[in-house]
Design a protein around this motif. Sequence first.
Motif, mmCIF file in Angstrom:
data_model
loop_
_atom_site.group_PDB
_atom_site.id
_atom_site.type_symbol
_atom_site.label_atom_id
_atom_site.label_comp_id
_atom_site.label_asym_id
_atom_site.label_seq_id
_atom_site.Cartn_x
_atom_site.Cartn_y
_atom_site.Cartn_z
ATOM 1 N N ALA A 165 0.829 -1.199 0.000
ATOM 2 C CA ALA A 165 0.000 0.000 0.000
ATOM 3 C C ALA A 165 0.875 1.265 0.000
ATOM 4 O O ALA A 165 0.600 2.231 -0.723
ATOM 5 N N PHE A 166 1.907 1.267 0.818
ATOM 6 C CA PHE A 166 2.781 2.444 0.876
ATOM 7 C C PHE A 166 3.482 2.649 -0.469
ATOM 8 O O PHE A 166 3.579 3.771 -0.971
ATOM 9 N N ALA A 167 4.014 1.541 -1.052
ATOM 10 C CA ALA A 167 4.734 1.650 -2.328
ATOM 11 C C ALA A 167 3.827 2.210 -3.416
ATOM 12 O O ALA A 167 4.213 3.115 -4.168
ATOM 13 N N ARG A 168 2.606 1.725 -3.523
ATOM 14 C CA ARG A 168 1.687 2.192 -4.560
ATOM 15 C C ARG A 168 1.270 3.647 -4.325
ATOM 16 O O ARG A 168 0.992 4.385 -5.271
ATOM 17 N N ALA A 169 1.231 4.056 -3.072
ATOM 18 C CA ALA A 169 0.851 5.435 -2.773
ATOM 19 C C ALA A 169 1.892 6.441 -3.272
ATOM 20 O O ALA A 169 1.594 7.634 -3.432
ATOM 21 N N GLN A 170 3.115 5.981 -3.543
ATOM 22 C CA GLN A 170 4.178 6.896 -3.977
ATOM 23 C C GLN A 170 4.292 6.963 -5.510
ATOM 24 O O GLN A 170 5.150 7.700 -6.025
ATOM 25 N N ILE A 171 3.480 6.205 -6.239
ATOM 26 C CA ILE A 171 3.548 6.225 -7.710
ATOM 27 C C ILE A 171 3.340 7.646 -8.208
ATOM 28 O O ILE A 171 2.385 8.333 -7.797
ATOM 29 N N GLY A 172 4.178 8.089 -9.080
ATOM 30 C CA GLY A 172 4.116 9.456 -9.610
ATOM 31 C C GLY A 172 5.111 10.394 -8.964
ATOM 32 O O GLY A 172 5.365 11.496 -9.491
ATOM 33 N N ASP A 173 5.691 9.997 -7.807
ATOM 34 C CA ASP A 173 6.709 10.849 -7.182
ATOM 35 C C ASP A 173 7.977 10.881 -8.045
ATOM 36 O O ASP A 173 8.214 9.997 -8.889
ATOM 37 N N ALA A 174 8.807 11.877 -7.807
ATOM 38 C CA ALA A 174 10.043 12.036 -8.590
ATOM 39 C C ALA A 174 11.130 11.077 -8.117
ATOM 40 O O ALA A 174 11.132 10.645 -6.960
ATOM 41 N N TYR A 175 12.021 10.778 -9.056
ATOM 42 C CA TYR A 175 13.217 10.007 -8.711
ATOM 43 C C TYR A 175 14.362 10.993 -8.495
ATOM 44 O O TYR A 175 14.668 11.816 -9.365
ATOM 45 N N ALA A 193 11.586 2.847 3.113
ATOM 46 C CA ALA A 193 10.430 3.531 3.715
ATOM 47 C C ALA A 193 9.195 2.632 3.736
ATOM 48 O O ALA A 193 8.419 2.635 4.709
ATOM 49 N N ALA A 194 9.003 1.819 2.656
ATOM 50 C CA ALA A 194 7.842 0.922 2.601
ATOM 51 C C ALA A 194 7.926 -0.134 3.704
ATOM 52 O O ALA A 194 6.921 -0.441 4.380
ATOM 53 N N TYR A 195 9.092 -0.690 3.906
ATOM 54 C CA TYR A 195 9.246 -1.721 4.946
ATOM 55 C C TYR A 195 9.148 -1.123 6.346
ATOM 56 O O TYR A 195 8.752 -1.810 7.299
ATOM 57 N N ARG A 196 9.460 0.154 6.468
ATOM 58 C CA ARG A 196 9.328 0.784 7.778
ATOM 59 C C ARG A 196 7.854 0.830 8.209
ATOM 60 O O ARG A 196 7.547 0.799 9.412
ATOM 61 N N GLN A 197 6.942 0.885 7.210
ATOM 62 C CA GLN A 197 5.511 0.889 7.518
ATOM 63 C C GLN A 197 5.073 -0.430 8.180
ATOM 64 O O GLN A 197 4.070 -0.475 8.900
ATOM 65 N N ALA A 198 5.847 -1.488 7.903
ATOM 66 C CA ALA A 198 5.542 -2.791 8.498
ATOM 67 C C ALA A 198 6.379 -3.041 9.745
ATOM 68 O O ALA A 198 6.389 -4.158 10.280
ATOM 69 N N GLY A 199 7.087 -2.038 10.192
ATOM 70 C CA GLY A 199 7.903 -2.180 11.392
ATOM 71 C C GLY A 199 9.199 -2.909 11.152
ATOM 72 O O GLY A 199 9.793 -3.463 12.100
ATOM 73 N N ILE A 200 9.665 -2.951 9.897
ATOM 74 C CA ILE A 200 10.920 -3.661 9.570
ATOM 75 C C ILE A 200 11.972 -2.640 9.151
ATOM 76 O O ILE A 200 11.749 -1.856 8.221
ATOM 77 N N ASP A 201 13.104 -2.666 9.824
ATOM 78 C CA ASP A 201 14.213 -1.761 9.476
ATOM 79 C C ASP A 201 15.147 -2.431 8.474
ATOM 80 O O ASP A 201 15.627 -3.552 8.716
#
Length: 274
Positions: A165-175, A193-201
């Motif tokens: 969900a986090f990864a798809r929410a960033q579609i369209g952002d700049a590289y 950043a996406a894995y941080r949403q799941a509590g994984i560093d």
Amino acid sequence: MSHTAHIPSHRKPRRSASKLALRAGVAGGVLSTIAVAGAAGPANAEPVTETIEMPTLGSLDTELASAVSASAEAAKQEALDLSLKAQEDAAIAKAAKEAKKAKAEADRKAEAAKAEAERAEKARAEAQERASRTEARTTLSTSSSGSSSSSSSQVATGSAAAIVAFARAQIGDAYVMGGTGPNSWDCSGLVQAAYRQAGIDLPRVSGSQSSMGTSVSLSNLQPGDILYWGSRSGSYHVAIYVGGGKYVGAQNPSTGVVERSLDWDMPSGAVRIR
């Protein structure tokens, strides 16, 4: 009678003219003789004769001709020596020029052969890469056709759902190289950043991220798996598998964050961290 008729004369007797005889054999080359006779002695005195040998014109001509001939021969020999020297110099210069030309041609051929070998090696590597990707696509396609319903209906659950969900929410952002959000990312910054949403560093860079977890086959992917390109310990790009044969990743400055099919750029492998 004259008063002086009987006076004896006190004059010395006049000498007779000296006789000079010169016999020069100008034409015949004979000895020339100079005879000098003194008239001071008695009338019947023997004349004094001296003989001098004079060179003849014929002899002078012969010596002069010999000297001229010797000089001409020396000049001719010198001219011949100079000519031979010039020929030797010209031959040496020509040989050096031809050797230089031959070396240049050999160097050119060596460079051409080297370039051809490099092109052949590059073509071989590209062919191997294409074959590897084709094999992976075939494996993935076979797996997908065997379980089309499950593949098309892959749904992320649990921690994977938050990652996707986090990864798809960033579609369209700049590289942006080194970007970690919130509106610009590089590939590993988005995955971290996406894995941080799941509590994984996760580590910051792609090579370290792909070295973690467990390696999984591309035919057995699950949403939330990390895809990598390159070797596992030396990957140069990462993205997140979101299911349905697709992934989300920060690709490059031209595209930014996008969702792509695996067939668009087949990854080298995948790891699972959950």
